[in-house]
Write a protein that holds these residues in place. Structure first.
Motif, mmCIF file in Angstrom:
data_model
loop_
_atom_site.group_PDB
_atom_site.id
_atom_site.type_symbol
_atom_site.label_atom_id
_atom_site.label_comp_id
_atom_site.label_asym_id
_atom_site.label_seq_id
_atom_site.Cartn_x
_atom_site.Cartn_y
_atom_site.Cartn_z
ATOM 1 N N ILE A 427 0.826 -1.210 0.000
ATOM 2 C CA ILE A 427 0.000 0.000 0.000
ATOM 3 C C ILE A 427 0.862 1.263 0.000
ATOM 4 O O ILE A 427 0.400 2.340 -0.359
ATOM 5 N N GLY A 428 2.109 1.151 0.380
ATOM 6 C CA GLY A 428 3.009 2.299 0.343
ATOM 7 C C GLY A 428 3.231 2.839 -1.048
ATOM 8 O O GLY A 428 3.667 3.986 -1.226
ATOM 9 N N ASN A 429 2.927 2.035 -2.067
ATOM 10 C CA ASN A 429 3.099 2.477 -3.457
ATOM 11 C C ASN A 429 1.828 3.057 -4.049
ATOM 12 O O ASN A 429 1.809 3.419 -5.230
ATOM 13 N N ALA A 430 0.778 3.134 -3.235
ATOM 14 C CA ALA A 430 -0.507 3.669 -3.727
ATOM 15 C C ALA A 430 -0.456 5.190 -3.688
ATOM 16 O O ALA A 430 -1.081 5.827 -2.835
ATOM 17 N N LYS A 431 0.252 5.780 -4.605
ATOM 18 C CA LYS A 431 0.547 7.216 -4.568
ATOM 19 C C LYS A 431 -0.666 8.091 -4.876
ATOM 20 O O LYS A 431 -0.625 9.292 -4.637
ATOM 21 N N PRO A 448 0.276 -1.908 8.181
ATOM 22 C CA PRO A 448 1.691 -1.689 7.844
ATOM 23 C C PRO A 448 2.098 -0.231 7.961
ATOM 24 O O PRO A 448 1.319 0.675 7.645
ATOM 25 N N GLU A 449 3.317 -0.007 8.433
ATOM 26 C CA GLU A 449 3.840 1.352 8.531
ATOM 27 C C GLU A 449 3.875 2.031 7.176
ATOM 28 O O GLU A 449 3.779 3.261 7.076
ATOM 29 N N GLU A 450 3.983 1.244 6.108
ATOM 30 C CA GLU A 450 4.079 1.809 4.757
ATOM 31 C C GLU A 450 2.833 2.582 4.345
ATOM 32 O O GLU A 450 2.865 3.329 3.355
ATOM 33 N N SER A 468 -4.908 -5.860 14.423
ATOM 34 C CA SER A 468 -4.274 -5.916 15.738
ATOM 35 C C SER A 468 -2.939 -5.181 15.685
ATOM 36 O O SER A 468 -2.567 -4.595 14.671
ATOM 37 N N GLY A 469 -2.226 -5.224 16.802
ATOM 38 C CA GLY A 469 -0.937 -4.559 16.859
ATOM 39 C C GLY A 469 -1.077 -3.066 17.096
ATOM 40 O O GLY A 469 -2.155 -2.556 17.409
ATOM 41 N N ILE A 471 -0.963 1.027 16.277
ATOM 42 C CA ILE A 471 -1.207 1.997 15.209
ATOM 43 C C ILE A 471 0.143 2.557 14.804
ATOM 44 O O ILE A 471 0.911 3.004 15.662
ATOM 45 N N PRO A 472 0.503 2.528 13.518
ATOM 46 C CA PRO A 472 1.862 2.938 13.117
ATOM 47 C C PRO A 472 2.195 4.355 13.589
ATOM 48 O O PRO A 472 1.394 5.281 13.432
ATOM 49 N N ALA A 473 3.380 4.503 14.158
ATOM 50 C CA ALA A 473 3.818 5.819 14.623
ATOM 51 C C ALA A 473 4.013 6.787 13.467
ATOM 52 O O ALA A 473 3.980 8.008 13.654
ATOM 53 N N THR A 474 4.172 6.250 12.265
ATOM 54 C CA THR A 474 4.402 7.096 11.097
ATOM 55 C C THR A 474 3.124 7.707 10.542
ATOM 56 O O THR A 474 3.171 8.440 9.545
ATOM 57 N N ILE A 475 1.998 7.423 11.177
ATOM 58 C CA ILE A 475 0.720 7.893 10.628
ATOM 59 C C ILE A 475 0.661 9.414 10.546
ATOM 60 O O ILE A 475 -0.086 9.988 9.757
ATOM 61 N N GLY A 476 1.474 10.091 11.350
ATOM 62 C CA GLY A 476 1.496 11.545 11.327
ATOM 63 C C GLY A 476 1.971 12.136 10.020
ATOM 64 O O GLY A 476 1.851 13.349 9.793
ATOM 65 N N GLU A 477 2.528 11.300 9.137
ATOM 66 C CA GLU A 477 2.987 11.788 7.838
ATOM 67 C C GLU A 477 1.837 12.022 6.865
ATOM 68 O O GLU A 477 2.034 12.612 5.795
ATOM 69 N N LEU A 478 0.640 11.572 7.234
ATOM 70 C CA LEU A 478 -0.524 11.726 6.346
ATOM 71 C C LEU A 478 -1.153 13.103 6.568
ATOM 72 O O LEU A 478 -2.153 13.246 7.269
ATOM 73 N N LYS A 479 -0.584 14.116 5.966
ATOM 74 C CA LYS A 479 -1.005 15.500 6.201
ATOM 75 C C LYS A 479 -2.386 15.802 5.646
ATOM 76 O O LYS A 479 -3.038 16.755 6.085
ATOM 77 N N ALA A 480 -2.855 15.021 4.672
ATOM 78 C CA ALA A 480 -4.173 15.276 4.072
ATOM 79 C C ALA A 480 -5.285 14.503 4.756
ATOM 80 O O ALA A 480 -6.460 14.679 4.429
#
Length: 975
Positions: A427-431, A448-450, A468-469, A471-480
């Protein structure tokens, strides 16, 4: 030879030569005629006339064609931004003139009777202009072969009778004009040379005559967007040369006529949005079809298996019918299929596996059917795919990994199926991915963090799965990111602090998981956050004081392990903290005081809380027997107090008795057709607005319900009270007015709202309470109100159509932030098609969309039209109806007819708006023109409207030029 023997012409010949020398213009005369033509269009912003000078030969004029004798035969100036009134009286003095092509310009005014003198004309194209008035008599133009007046602004009665004399016509295009209603003109049936007939949106009514089958040369027949009804005539089956047949947006009924399958040259066929029924078997033989559009009808039976052999099929749309059985498994495998939508039927079986075999499919939409099986693996390689909607089926299995990474996919909707397995790191490639809907499935594994690399994501809805698991810490990169719904899963660990970096968040729901740790302080920095639900987790620690800065319509922190003091500023959300026994508050009822002995056991505190709760319930029950008398000049009635029923929709800090006791004449602030509005000030200073709605004379709503039940559900329309409650009780948005609760008795309904002290936008624009508002304030109101409507149309579980959008229903808070209000006419739509039917014309004069004149169908586009009128009010400062607009004319007509140039457009802007902002205001005026297009399908969605408004923030200065427009769009300003 003597002079007397020289040849002398006969006297009659001399006389004729003299007469022709007087009647026929010389080349110098034609020069003057063309210079007069140029002068009439001198305002045109074009260089086309640079060669049109006194000293130049007419042959060298741009756009002019002459015959061998030097006389003008053709004027060819299409799409040249010509602006002005055509001088046909002089143009038709060009006696050799055979062709006039002035299509797609900005010509306006009337044509006049001078056109009848162009007796040699064979070709006349005035399409896509802005003429006014009626089309003149055309009988004298007997040589015409080509006549195009499409989308030119004409109105009134069309001279159909004059067509009888135009027997040479081969091309006739009259559509998209506001002609008076008329039956299908029988005169057209005599034009047996026609190969092109375009009468779309030309106000035709009645039935199409059988004689249409006599026009055997027809290759294109377009009768869409009219008032035609009855069955499709059998005679159409005789038009074997047809390659395009457009019948959409009429009222055709019945089955396809026998012999319809003879149209074997048909390439494009659209009969959508009618009431056609029966099966599709007559279409089995139309093997050349590239586009088949039959959506929103009543077709039944199975989709013919022969469709799977159609080698040229590109667009296939059958949504909202009653079709059953499987789709042909070879569908799309032969041709360049780009689009398929068969949603909202009863189709079964598997999704055809090879619809993207040729690598062209851009949209696959099969929602709300009964499809089973898995998503075919082939679609993981369908690179052009932009929209994939398979929700509300019985699909299962693991989603092919490649689906998640498709580079052009903007929408994935897999809701309400039986999918399982993970969302993979692909899903990281779903630009291009903007919306991800996976709710109500059995997806599992970690997120996934991606996913943070899919940077255009606006909506993530993973609710009701088995994720489960952490929530990715990188989610803050989703500015929109605007909406994050992860409720009812098995997520654990802390809420990422980085979530506070998602600066566009409006809605966060993480309830029903196993999240632990403290609530991040960073959530308090999300200025756009409207709804926050963290209930039913294992969160601990204190409630961050930063949440106090948020303006939430919903806050739910119930059933966690939170402790400490509830911030005093959050006390209004007193129902949002239950199930946290270690919380304390000095202001919230049922909570222990923060100054009390903290050593009390949890059990004892709960006993005390229960005792207090029981006491409060007893007090409320006692209050139900208080008799409150309300007297006003209009209503000398008593509100009966022996059967009060309170239903709360938000956390309440007041009792029903406080409200009831305040319904008195001194607090009256407004009156309406359905009741009065009162201002209520609570003991703590909170201000509320209460709408008191009297029930009908028959009184008991239950009796009304039982009566209508006998008549059948379809005969019952909800009351204004029920419509308002049904809508606002479930809506949570900062730009929609808050409904706190309803209080009902035998004869009265009370609705309790937040009080907005700055009144309505109407008050601030048009009444003695008028307020000086420069463009920055008006712009913010436009965007805020637009976002509220956008939420109603696109953000709710079911689409909500307001049906009475107007400036008086846009209320302003203390900071002049807008709220959409008054939902007494609102409808919540169950179907995805976005339409409903009403037998009452809803709305207010001046704001009502024109389609209400001929259809009872309600769509979101009706709200868009009304919002366009509000935008016009904001820009011009005018009311929707003003005497200066003319008799039976409104602001839409006035704006359309005064947008001939950039200068005209600027002149429409309210003088109270600063000069520096007038260009920005004109841009919003242009958006209003798109919103008020006569044809609903030409109007943008509210989501698009908000996007356009946000793109035109004040001080983004750009040049504006006038370009062509049409019936539905009026003059168009390009930025």
């Amino acid at each position: 030879m003597s002079a007397r023997h020289l040849y002398r012409p006969p006297p009659l010949l001399v006389l004729l030569l003299f007469i022709f020398s007087v009647i026929l213009p010389s080349q110098s005369d034609e020069l003057q005629i063309l210079l007069k033509f140029k002068s009439a269009l001198e305002k045109s912003n074009t260089s086309v006339f640079d060669t049109w000078t006194q000293g130049n030969s007419v042959r060298n004029f741009t756009g002019i064609v002459c015959n061998s004798n030097g006389f003008v035969t053709e004027i060819l100036l299409p799409e040249q931004q010509l602006e002005g009134v055509l001088p046909f009286d002089s143009i038709c003095e060009l006696k050799s003139l055979e062709k006039i092509d002035l299509g797609a310009n900005v010509l306006h005014g009337g044509i006049g009777e001078g056109l009848k003198n162009c007796s040699q004309l064979q070709y006349l194209d005035l399409g896509v202009n802005f003429f006014t008035g009626t089309v003149p008599e055309l009988s004298s133009l007997s040589g015409l072969k080509f006549l195009n007046l499409n989308c030119s602004g004409f109105s009134g009665s069309f001279p159909w009778k004059s067509l009888e004399n135009l027997t040479n016509l081969e091309f006739l295009s009259l559509g998209d004009n506001q002609f008076e209603r008329s039956s299908f003109p029988l005169e057209i049936l005599k034009l047996d040379k026609l190969y092109w007939l375009y009468l779309t949106n030309s106000s035709l009514e009645g039935q199409v005559p059988e004689g249409i089958g006599n026009l055997t040369q027809l290759q294109n027949l377009e009768l869409s967007d009219n008032y035609l009804h009855g069955e499709i005539p059998v005679g159409i089956g005789k038009l074997s040369k047809l390659w395009q047949l457009e019948l959409y947006d009429n009222r055709f009924s019945g089955k396809f006529p026998e012999g319809f399958g003879n149209l074997t040259n048909l390439v494009n066929f659209d009969a959508s949005n009618n009431s056609l029924e029966g099966d599709l078997s007559e279409l089995r033989f139309l093997t050349k079809l590239a586009s088949l559009q039959l959506f929103e009808n009543q077709f039944s039976g199975e989709v013919p298996q022969e469709f799977g052999e159609f080698k040229y099929l590109e667009e296939f749309s059958l949504y909202t019918n009653n079709l059953t059985g499987p789709l042909p498994q070879k569908l799309g495998s032969w041709g360049d299929l780009t689009f398929i939508d068969v949603s909202e039927n009863f189709l079964t079986g598997a999704i055809p596996p090879e619809m993207c075999k040729q690598g062209k499919l851009g949209a696959l939409t099969v929602l709300k059917n009964k499809f089973t099986g898995e998503i075919p693996a082939n679609y993981a390689n369908c690179l052009p795919l932009k929209r994939l909607r398979v929700n509300n089926n019985f699909l299962s299995g693991i989603v092919p990994a490649g689906i998640w990474s498709l580079p052009n996919l903007s929408l994935i909707d897999f809701r309400v199926n039986h999918f399982h397995g993970p969302v993979t790191s692909d899903i990281g490639n779903a630009k291009s991915l903007a919306q991800l809907f996976l709710a109500d499935n059995e997806f599992s594994g970690e997120l996934p963090e991606e996913i943070s690399k899919a940077s255009l994501l606006v909506v993530i809805d993973l609710s009701s799965n088995k994720f489960s698991g952490k929530i990715p810490a990188t989610i803050g990169e989703l500015k929109a990111l605007n909406s994050l719904n992860l409720q009812e899963n098995k997520f654990s660990g802390p809420i990422p602090e980085s979530l506070g970096s998602c600066v566009s968040l409006d809605d966060v729901n993480l309830s029903g998981n196993s999240l632990s740790g403290e609530i991040p302080e960073s959530l308090g920095t999300l200025s756009t956050l409207n709804s926050l639900n963290l209930s039913n987790n294992q969160l601990s620690g204190e409630i961050p004081s930063s949440l106090s800065s948020l303006r939430l319509s919903l806050l739910d922190l119930t059933n966690n392990k939170l402790s400490g003091r509830v911030p005093e500023s959050l006390s209004a959300y007193n129902g949002s903290f239950s199930g946290n026994p270690d919380l304390c508050s000095e202001t919230i009822t049922h909570f222990r005081s923060c100054s009390s002995n903290p050593g009390l056991s949890g059990d004892l505190r709960r006993v005390i809380s229960c005792f207090v709760a029981v006491a409060a319930v007893m007090l409320i029950c006692t209050a139900c027997f208080i008799i409150v008398k309300i007297r006003s000049k209009d209503h000398d009635r008593l509100i009966k107090s022996d059967s009060w029923d309170l239903k709360s929709y938000r956390s309440l800090s007041f009792s029903e008795s406080e409200i009831i006791n305040s319904i008195k004449q001194d607090n009256l602030i407004g009156k309406g057709a359905s009741g009065n509005v009162y201002k209520v000030v609570l003991g703590n200073g909170t201000e509320l607005a209460v709408k008191h709605m009297w029930k009908s004379a028959s009184g008991d709503r239950r009796a009304c319900r039982s009566t209508t039940a006998m008549l059948g559900k379809r005969n019952r329309r909800p009351s204004e009270y029920e419509a308002e409650v049904a809508t606002l009780s479930s809506v949570r948005h900062m730009n929609v007015v808050k409904l706190y609760c309803s209080i009902t008795s035998e004869d009265s309904d009370l609705l309790v709202y937040e009080y907005l002290r700055n009144g309505s936008l109407w008050d601030r624009l048009h009444t003695c309470q008028k307020m000086e508002m420069d463009w920055d304030v008006r712009y913010d109101i436009a965007v805020g109100a637009g976002r509220g409507l956008e939420y109603l149309h696109h953000g709710c579980d079911r689409t909500v159509i307001h049906r009475d959008v107007k400036s008086s229903n846009i209320l302003l808070d203390v900071d002049l932030k807008p709220r959409i209000a008054d939902f007494g006419l609102a409808k919540m739509l169950h179907g995805a098609a976005g339409g409903d039917t009403t037998h009452v014309i809803a709305g207010t004069h001046g704001y009502i969309a024109p389609e209400y004149a001929y259809t009872c169908k309600v769509t979101e586009k009706s709200d868009v039209y009304s919002f366009g009128v509000v935008l016009m009010e904001l820009v011009t400062g005018k009311r929707p109806i003003e005497p200066e607009f003319g008799e039976n004319k409104d602001i839409v007509y006035w704006v359309y007819n005064n947008m001939k140039s950039r200068e005209d457009a600027v002149g429409l802007v309210d003088s109270a708006i600063s000069e520096a902002f007038k260009e920005d205001a004109v841009k919003v005026l242009q958006i209003s023109i798109h919103c008020t297009a006569k044809i609903p399908v030409l109007r943008p969605s509210m989501r698009m409207v908000v996007q356009m408004l946000e793109d035109f923030k004040p001080c983004k200065l750009t040049n504006i030029v006038v370009s062509k427009g049409g019936e539905g769009s009026a003059p168009s300003l390009e930025f």
